[in-house]
Write a protein that holds these residues in place. Structure first.
Motif, PDB file in Angstrom:
ATOM      1  N   TYR A  98       3.253   1.857  17.694  1.00  0.00           N
ATOM      2  CA  TYR A  98       2.242   0.895  17.264  1.00  0.00           C
ATOM      3  C   TYR A  98       2.104  -0.133  18.385  1.00  0.00           C
ATOM      4  O   TYR A  98       3.019  -0.283  19.209  1.00  0.00           O
ATOM      5  N   GLU A 115      -0.743   2.160  11.770  1.00  0.00           N
ATOM      6  CA  GLU A 115      -1.855   1.691  10.937  1.00  0.00           C
ATOM      7  C   GLU A 115      -2.599   2.873  10.327  1.00  0.00           C
ATOM      8  O   GLU A 115      -2.978   2.853   9.147  1.00  0.00           O
ATOM      9  N   ARG A 164       2.228  -7.313  10.433  1.00  0.00           N
ATOM     10  CA  ARG A 164       1.009  -6.540  10.679  1.00  0.00           C
ATOM     11  C   ARG A 164       0.687  -5.525   9.586  1.00  0.00           C
ATOM     12  O   ARG A 164      -0.486  -5.230   9.341  1.00  0.00           O
ATOM     13  N   TYR A 165       1.725  -4.977   8.946  1.00  0.00           N
ATOM     14  CA  TYR A 165       1.482  -3.798   8.112  1.00  0.00           C
ATOM     15  C   TYR A 165       1.963  -3.903   6.662  1.00  0.00           C
ATOM     16  O   TYR A 165       1.624  -3.046   5.842  1.00  0.00           O
ATOM     17  N   HIS A 168      -0.195  -3.387   3.341  1.00  0.00           N
ATOM     18  CA  HIS A 168      -0.623  -2.087   2.824  1.00  0.00           C
ATOM     19  C   HIS A 168       0.091  -1.797   1.508  1.00  0.00           C
ATOM     20  O   HIS A 168       1.313  -1.967   1.404  1.00  0.00           O
TER      21      HIS A 168
END
Length: 351
Positions: A98, A115, A164-165, A168
């Protein structure tokens, strides 16, 4: 029975009745045992295999997967009935999967593979355990667990990934990939590594689940010390490797080892007991040749062996070892479709 005396006739009827009850009990037990065979609910997943010879049949293909192809593969896995994926690593060989401020990135066709797969998992109803490794030389797990600099880098990466993730919905939890070989008991440094990782995970991703998958399953000692270690381990799920693919354990031994683990986990009453079933074999020398699908007969026996003792069955691994026959995103060994078909036929996967 026509010429039997009345008393003998009644006795014979009682014997037949008892035999009928016994037969019903045997049939019920057989039915219960059959229904106790669990489906495959999870699998390990990867962008590139950490051991280059082992990933011979899929590494190059995956490197050239577009974001759309990754989406199709996640959809395929979801349609197989698999609801959990364990991402083996977010970095390997000094590069990340990533865009990271900590390491250079692997050159892959998808601009942000992490992502991409999490977005696909959002759409297709799959939960991911996201790795917090490998940082440093993966072949030296003791160093990776004990070195202060590597520990610091790992914590920074967890924070970067969470920022960042973690939004989700498919970001279900964390997987700690540095494995320990159990020699009777866990090593103290492994307990420290797990508990420090979980402390950070709780801080940055409250509510996220945690998973480890140790090996050395056959060497575990059934004693109070091991139970106390399980009580100390701050992790939600432990998926022990059955070690049949790496040829350390025979299929007929597996049930005994997992039965023993079931008793130990019940005493500790903390982490859930899962199985990490190795559905591969080596094309040549163990650890120095390509991973290829094991025979369906062997894999089915492995799944049957652990089913009575574990809450969930995960496999190592869908990537490269299984492909749906109708797949448009084939990656792996040619025999992977045959193994998929047989597992679906037996109900371990959806057809």
């Amino acid at each position: 029975m026509r010429n039997l005396p009345r008393r003998s006739f009644v006795k014979a009827l009682n014997v037949l009745a008892a035999g009928g009850v016994f037969l019903q009990e045997v049939q019920a037990q057989a039915k219960e045992k059959k229904s106790a065979i669990k489906p495959i609910e999870g699998s390990w997943f990867e962008f590139q295999h950490h051991n280059e010879p082992e990933g011979k049949y899929w590494d190059q293909t995956l490197m050239n997967f577009s974001s759309e192809q990754w989406d199709q593969k996640i959809r395929e896995i979801s349609e197989a009935g698999i609801r959990y994926l364990v991402l083996l690593d977010i970095a390997i060989h000094g590069k990340s999967f990533y865009p990271s401020s900590l390491l250079p990135m692997h050159k892959m066709k998808s601009p942000d593979p992490l992502e991409t797969i999490l977005s696909a998992a959002d759409r297709h109803g799959v939960n991911f355990f996201v790795s917090n490794g490998f940082f440093g030389d993966w072949t030296n797990p003791v160093l990776l667990m004990k070195d202060p600099g590597i520990n610091s880098l790992r914590i920074k990466a967890m924070n970067e990934v969470a920022e960042r993730y973690a939004s989700h919905k498919s970001f279900y939890g964390w997987y700690y990939p540095n494995e320990t070989g159990i020699d009777g008991h866990y090593q103290d440094y492994f307990l420290d590594y797990v508990n420090l990782s979980t402390a950070e995970a709780r801080k940055i991703t409250p509510g996220a689940k945690t998973l480890i998958a140790p090996y050395g399953t056959r060497n575990i000692k059934s004693d109070d010390k091991f139970v106390r270690q399980l009580e100390k381990l701050d992790v939600d799920f432990i998926a022990y490797q059955d070690e049949i693919g790496v040829e350390k354990t025979r299929v007929e031994e597996s049930a005994g080892f997992f039965s023993r683990l079931s008793d130990l986990h019940k005493k500790a009453a903390r982490s859930k007991l899962w199985a990490d079933v190795e559905i591969f074999r080596f094309e040549g020398k163990v650890y120095h040749s390509a991973l290829i699908p094991a025979s369906p007969e062997r894999v089915i026996k492995q799944l049957e062996a652990v089913s009575p003792y574990v809450e969930k069955i995960f496999i190592y691994q869908y990537t490269g070892i299984l492909n749906r026959p109708s797949t448009g995103v084939f990656a792996g060994h040619p025999d992977s479709t045959g193994l998929y078909e047989q597992l679906a036929k037996k109900g371990f996967l959806k057809a």
